[in-house]
Write an enzyme that holds these catalytic residues in place. Structure first.
Site, PDB file in Angstrom:
ATOM      1  N   GLY A 167      47.739  31.500  67.212  1.00 20.41           N
ATOM      2  CA  GLY A 167      46.621  31.471  66.264  1.00 20.41           C
ATOM      3  C   GLY A 167      45.455  30.567  66.637  1.00 20.41           C
ATOM      4  CG  ASP A 214      40.588  31.383  57.483  1.00 20.35           C
ATOM      5  OD1 ASP A 214      40.286  30.657  58.452  1.00 20.35           O
ATOM      6  OD2 ASP A 214      41.089  30.938  56.435  1.00 20.35           O
ATOM      7  CE1 TYR A 237      46.870  24.821  64.183  1.00 22.32           C
ATOM      8  CE2 TYR A 237      46.178  26.914  63.221  1.00 22.32           C
ATOM      9  CZ  TYR A 237      46.233  25.531  63.184  1.00 22.32           C
ATOM     10  OH  TYR A 237      45.660  24.861  62.138  1.00 22.32           O
ATOM     11  CE  LYS A 247      41.177  27.945  52.562  1.00 23.05           C
ATOM     12  NZ  LYS A 247      41.560  28.929  53.571  1.00 23.05           N
TER      13      LYS A 247
HETATM   14  P1  NAP Z   1      50.249  31.394  51.837  1.00 21.52           P
HETATM   15  O1  NAP Z   1      49.021  31.672  51.057  1.00 21.52           O
HETATM   16  O2  NAP Z   1      51.272  30.451  51.299  1.00 21.52           O
HETATM   17  O3  NAP Z   1      50.946  32.820  52.111  1.00 21.52           O
HETATM   18  C1  NAP Z   1      52.126  32.917  52.869  1.00 21.52           C
HETATM   19  C2  NAP Z   1      52.569  34.377  52.886  1.00 21.52           C
HETATM   20  O4  NAP Z   1      53.720  34.476  53.737  1.00 21.52           O
HETATM   21  C3  NAP Z   1      52.987  34.914  51.522  1.00 21.52           C
HETATM   22  O5  NAP Z   1      52.710  36.277  51.468  1.00 21.52           O
HETATM   23  C4  NAP Z   1      54.489  34.645  51.535  1.00 21.52           C
HETATM   24  O6  NAP Z   1      55.218  35.491  50.686  1.00 21.52           O
HETATM   25  C5  NAP Z   1      54.803  34.999  52.955  1.00 21.52           C
HETATM   26  N1  NAP Z   1      56.056  34.395  53.419  1.00 21.52           N
HETATM   27  C6  NAP Z   1      56.337  33.081  53.517  1.00 21.52           C
HETATM   28  N2  NAP Z   1      57.574  32.918  53.997  1.00 21.52           N
HETATM   29  C7  NAP Z   1      58.097  34.147  54.183  1.00 21.52           C
HETATM   30  C8  NAP Z   1      59.335  34.640  54.659  1.00 21.52           C
HETATM   31  N3  NAP Z   1      60.313  33.801  55.054  1.00 21.52           N
HETATM   32  N4  NAP Z   1      59.525  35.975  54.704  1.00 21.52           N
HETATM   33  C9  NAP Z   1      58.549  36.817  54.323  1.00 21.52           C
HETATM   34  N5  NAP Z   1      57.342  36.428  53.873  1.00 21.52           N
HETATM   35  C10 NAP Z   1      57.116  35.105  53.821  1.00 21.52           C
HETATM   36  O7  NAP Z   1      49.878  30.830  53.281  1.00 21.52           O
HETATM   37  P2  NAP Z   1      48.590  31.207  54.130  1.00 21.52           P
HETATM   38  O8  NAP Z   1      47.492  30.271  53.833  1.00 21.52           O
HETATM   39  O9  NAP Z   1      48.355  32.675  54.008  1.00 21.52           O
HETATM   40  O10 NAP Z   1      49.083  30.852  55.612  1.00 21.52           O
HETATM   41  C11 NAP Z   1      50.105  31.608  56.247  1.00 21.52           C
HETATM   42  C12 NAP Z   1      50.208  31.152  57.706  1.00 21.52           C
HETATM   43  O11 NAP Z   1      49.017  31.538  58.377  1.00 21.52           O
HETATM   44  C13 NAP Z   1      50.278  29.632  57.850  1.00 21.52           C
HETATM   45  O12 NAP Z   1      51.613  29.264  58.032  1.00 21.52           O
HETATM   46  C14 NAP Z   1      49.424  29.288  59.049  1.00 21.52           C
HETATM   47  O13 NAP Z   1      50.247  28.953  60.132  1.00 21.52           O
HETATM   48  C15 NAP Z   1      48.693  30.569  59.350  1.00 21.52           C
HETATM   49  N6  NAP Z   1      47.242  30.374  59.326  1.00 21.52           N
HETATM   50  C16 NAP Z   1      46.600  30.315  60.523  1.00 21.52           C
HETATM   51  C17 NAP Z   1      45.219  30.175  60.556  1.00 21.52           C
HETATM   52  C18 NAP Z   1      44.522  30.138  61.886  1.00 21.52           C
HETATM   53  O14 NAP Z   1      43.322  29.840  61.929  1.00 21.52           O
HETATM   54  N7  NAP Z   1      45.196  30.439  62.974  1.00 21.52           N
HETATM   55  C19 NAP Z   1      44.490  30.090  59.365  1.00 21.52           C
HETATM   56  C20 NAP Z   1      45.187  30.143  58.157  1.00 21.52           C
HETATM   57  C21 NAP Z   1      46.571  30.285  58.151  1.00 21.52           C
HETATM   58  P3  NAP Z   1      55.561  35.022  49.161  1.00 21.52           P
HETATM   59  O15 NAP Z   1      54.257  35.081  48.427  1.00 21.52           O
HETATM   60  O16 NAP Z   1      56.554  36.021  48.733  1.00 21.52           O
HETATM   61  O17 NAP Z   1      56.082  33.615  49.272  1.00 21.52           O
END
Ligand code: NAP
Length: 265
Positions: free
Chosen positions: A232, A99, A211, A63
């Site tokens: 989602g 997104d 989701y 990305k």
């Molecule tokens: P990412 O860049 O890895 O970010 C994950 C975030 O969640 C970080 O801020 C992380 O904190 C935090 N986190 C992870 N585990 C945690 C916990 N146990 N307690 C508190 N905070 C926690 O991932 P991302 O790309 O943003 O995706 C996150 C989620 O969004 C995915 O799992 C996916 O299911 C969903 N998503 C959905 C769509 C959609 O179209 N519906 C699109 C994109 C993503 P740290 O940095 O401290 O680890």
């Protein structure tokens, strides 16, 4: 032709979503999953120009690399330094990030316009940042909840006036919110939500960007208490629809795309 580049990419639902939409409208397009190794995102953008592809979706780990090599970026992609959609305008490649606007469209579809609402976003990663940026652009009042304070502050800087809160002080922020958006992976492995769902009321909306699986424990608890909530899929469909419109110039068949997205959940 369009496709998604990433590594891994075989799990992506985007081919099913877009190919269903192309078929429904009788468009001469095909969407394929293209495994592209880390560090080769620039080559993929060059291939878009060379092969005359209509565009690409871009997922991990490309990305930021792709954002750095596009000829032009949308305001959201520029603010985020991240691209999930590439559009080829006769060799001029424009990068966009759909997104966040996809989440906003999903909320509106549920009858909640985030403009002027207090939205609590859990997480400060890629999805959360895109959501915070988009909410700021439509006038949402944003609070970012992150377990790492610095990451939360960097995400909050994307939306005017956004506040941050630590995970240790979540309950107060949840109670104060009109909309609670989980943009962390919490729930994907069946983990319980990071706050007690008993503090939610039916005047709120709970949106879980996860989701798969659906419902997550957060959504199951909210639904059991009669709290409006959604998974989602709507965000997934609307981020795809926003790319589809840019590639084809046609209105996206949302219902068809949603049905394709739900298949396999
Ligand atoms: P990412 O860049 O890895 O970010 C994950 C975030 O969640 C970080 O801020 C992380 O904190 C935090 N986190 C992870 N585990 C945690 C916990 N146990 N307690 C508190 N905070 C926690 O991932 P991302 O790309 O943003 O995706 C996150 C989620 O969004 C995915 O799992 C996916 O299911 C969903 N998503 C959905 C769509 C959609 O179209 N519906 C699109 C994109 C993503 P740290 O940095 O401290 O680890």
């Amino acid at each position: 032709m369009v496709g998604v580049i990433g590594d891994p990419v075989s799990h992506s639902r985007s081919p099913a979503i877009h190919n269903a939409a192309f078929a429904a409208l009788g468009l001469d397009f095909v969407y394929v999953a293209l495994p592209v190794a880390a560090g080769r995102g620039r080559d993929a953008v060059a291939a878009v120009r060379t092969l005359g592809l209509a565009g690409l979706n871009v997922t991990m780990p490309h990305k930021a690399d792709v954002a750095a090599t596009c000829d032009e970026l949308s305001p959201a992609a520029a603010a985020l330094g991240s691209v999930n959609t590439v559009v080829n305008h006769d060799g001029h490649v424009v990068g966009d990030s759909t997104d966040g606007p996809g989440l906003v469209a999903a909320l509106r579809e549920l009858g909640v316009d985030p403009a002027g609402r207090r939205v609590l976003v859990l997480g400060a990663g890629g999805a959360a940042r895109a959501i915070v940026d988009a909410l700021g652009r439509v006038g949402g009042g944003v609070t970012v909840a992150a377990r790492r304070v610095e990451a939360g502050e960097r995400a909050a800087a994307l939306a005017p006036g956004a506040a941050t809160v630590g995970f240790d002080d979540l309950d107060r922020a949840v109670v104060a919110a009109d909309v609670v958006v989980n943009a962390t992976p919490i729930g994907m492995q069946g983990e319980p939500p990071p706050f007690d769902p008993a503090i939610l009321t039916d005047a709120q909306l709970v949106y879980d960007t996860v989701y798969h699986p659906s419902p997550t424990p957060l959504l199951a608890a909210a639904a059991a208490r009669g709290i409006p909530c959604a998974d989602g899929i709507g965000m997934l469909v609307h981020q795809a629809a926003l790319a589809f419109v840019q590639w084809t110039g046609q209105a996206a068949p949302i219902e068809v795309m949603a049905a394709a997205a739900r298949e396999g959940t």
